[in-house]
Design a protein around this motif. Sequence first.
Motif, PDB file in Angstrom:
ATOM      1  N   CYS A   1     -22.880  26.743 -31.493  1.00  0.00           N
ATOM      2  CA  CYS A   1     -22.491  26.099 -30.451  1.00  0.00           C
ATOM      3  C   CYS A   1     -20.777  25.974 -30.235  1.00  0.00           C
ATOM      4  CB  CYS A   1     -22.799  24.271 -30.903  1.00  0.00           C
ATOM      5  SG  CYS A   1     -21.637  23.859 -32.527  1.00  0.00           S
ATOM      6  N   GLU A   2     -20.227  26.519 -30.918  1.00  0.00           N
ATOM      7  CA  GLU A   2     -18.707  26.527 -30.796  1.00  0.00           C
ATOM      8  C   GLU A   2     -18.383  27.521 -29.423  1.00  0.00           C
ATOM      9  OE1 GLU A   2     -20.024  27.312 -33.705  1.00  0.00           O
ATOM     10  OE2 GLU A   2     -19.120  26.007 -35.212  1.00  0.00           O
ATOM     11  N   ALA A   3     -19.269  28.370 -29.007  1.00  0.00           N
ATOM     12  CA  ALA A   3     -18.947  29.169 -27.853  1.00  0.00           C
ATOM     13  C   ALA A   3     -19.886  28.490 -26.779  1.00  0.00           C
ATOM     14  CB  ALA A   3     -19.468  30.641 -28.145  1.00  0.00           C
ATOM     15  N   TRP A   4     -20.613  27.489 -26.800  1.00  0.00           N
ATOM     16  CA  TRP A   4     -21.177  26.850 -25.474  1.00  0.00           C
ATOM     17  C   TRP A   4     -20.244  26.267 -24.577  1.00  0.00           C
ATOM     18  CZ3 TRP A   4     -25.392  23.585 -28.471  1.00  0.00           C
ATOM     19  CH2 TRP A   4     -26.272  24.626 -29.318  1.00  0.00           C
ATOM     20  N   THR A   5     -20.605  26.459 -23.591  1.00  0.00           N
ATOM     21  CA  THR A   5     -19.957  25.578 -22.359  1.00  0.00           C
ATOM     22  C   THR A   5     -20.935  24.576 -21.865  1.00  0.00           C
ATOM     23  OG1 THR A   5     -18.629  27.642 -21.527  1.00  0.00           O
ATOM     24  CG2 THR A   5     -19.066  25.740 -19.887  1.00  0.00           C
ATOM     25  N   ILE A   6     -20.408  23.498 -22.102  1.00  0.00           N
ATOM     26  CA  ILE A   6     -21.330  22.121 -21.935  1.00  0.00           C
ATOM     27  C   ILE A   6     -20.850  21.492 -20.504  1.00  0.00           C
ATOM     28  CG2 ILE A   6     -21.749  19.925 -22.958  1.00  0.00           C
ATOM     29  CD1 ILE A   6     -21.032  20.972 -25.535  1.00  0.00           C
ATOM     30  N   SER A   7     -22.003  21.949 -19.620  1.00  0.00           N
ATOM     31  CA  SER A   7     -21.847  21.040 -18.395  1.00  0.00           C
ATOM     32  C   SER A   7     -22.588  19.856 -18.310  1.00  0.00           C
ATOM     33  CB  SER A   7     -22.704  21.974 -17.476  1.00  0.00           C
ATOM     34  OG  SER A   7     -23.957  22.082 -17.730  1.00  0.00           O
ATOM     35  N   LYS A   8     -22.703  18.957 -17.364  1.00  0.00           N
ATOM     36  CA  LYS A   8     -23.269  17.815 -17.243  1.00  0.00           C
ATOM     37  C   LYS A   8     -24.858  17.955 -17.442  1.00  0.00           C
ATOM     38  CE  LYS A   8     -22.990  13.247 -16.844  1.00  0.00           C
ATOM     39  NZ  LYS A   8     -22.423  12.502 -17.951  1.00  0.00           N
TER      40      LYS A   8
END
Length: 174
Positions: free
Chosen positions: A45-52
Motif C-alpha cells: 500500500c505504500e506505493a498506491w495513489t489513493i483517489s476518492k
Amino acid sequence: MSARTAQAKINFQKMKTILTNKHISIETRRRALQCYIEPVLMYGCEAWTISKQFQNMLEATEMWFLRRMLRIPWTAKKTNERGLKEANKRRSLVRTIRKLQANFLGHVMRRGELEHLVTTGKFEGKRSRGRQREKIMDGLATWLGQGKVSDTLTAIKDRDLWRDMSANAYKQGT
C-alpha cells in the motif's frame, strides 16, 4: 486493488468461524481482523495513489468486514455509522494506509537517490496530453494539510517535524 480485496475477503471467509463468533468479544475479533486480514489487503500500500474512488472502495471493504463480524445482514435497515457505533470503532483503514505511506515517503525522500527522482516526478521530456494523473505526493500533501508539495518536501527533511505531522494527521482522521 480488486485483487487485494478479493484475497482479503477469501482470507476472511477462511477465518469466518472465529471472526463471526458471538462468544468472542468484538474487540478480540477486531484484533484478529487487524492481524490476519488487513495485512493481506494492505500489502504494497505504500506505493498506491489513493483517489476518492479508491478511498470509497477501501471504506466499503472495511465496512464489509465489520458488517459480517457483527452479523448485520444487508436487508437490515442499519446504516454503516450505526454499525461502527455498535463496534465502538472509527474507520481507520485509509488513515492507516496514509500513515504507512507518509513513513515510507519520509524514508525514501531522506535517502535521496533514484527513488527520490521517481517519487517527485522530475524527469526530462514532454508531458502527455489531457488531465495529469494524481501523484502520491499530491495526495499526501492534501492529507497532511500542506498547501504545496514543495512545503511537504521541506518538512520531510526534518525527521521529528515529519513524524509529528503524520501523527497529527492520523489522529485527526483526515
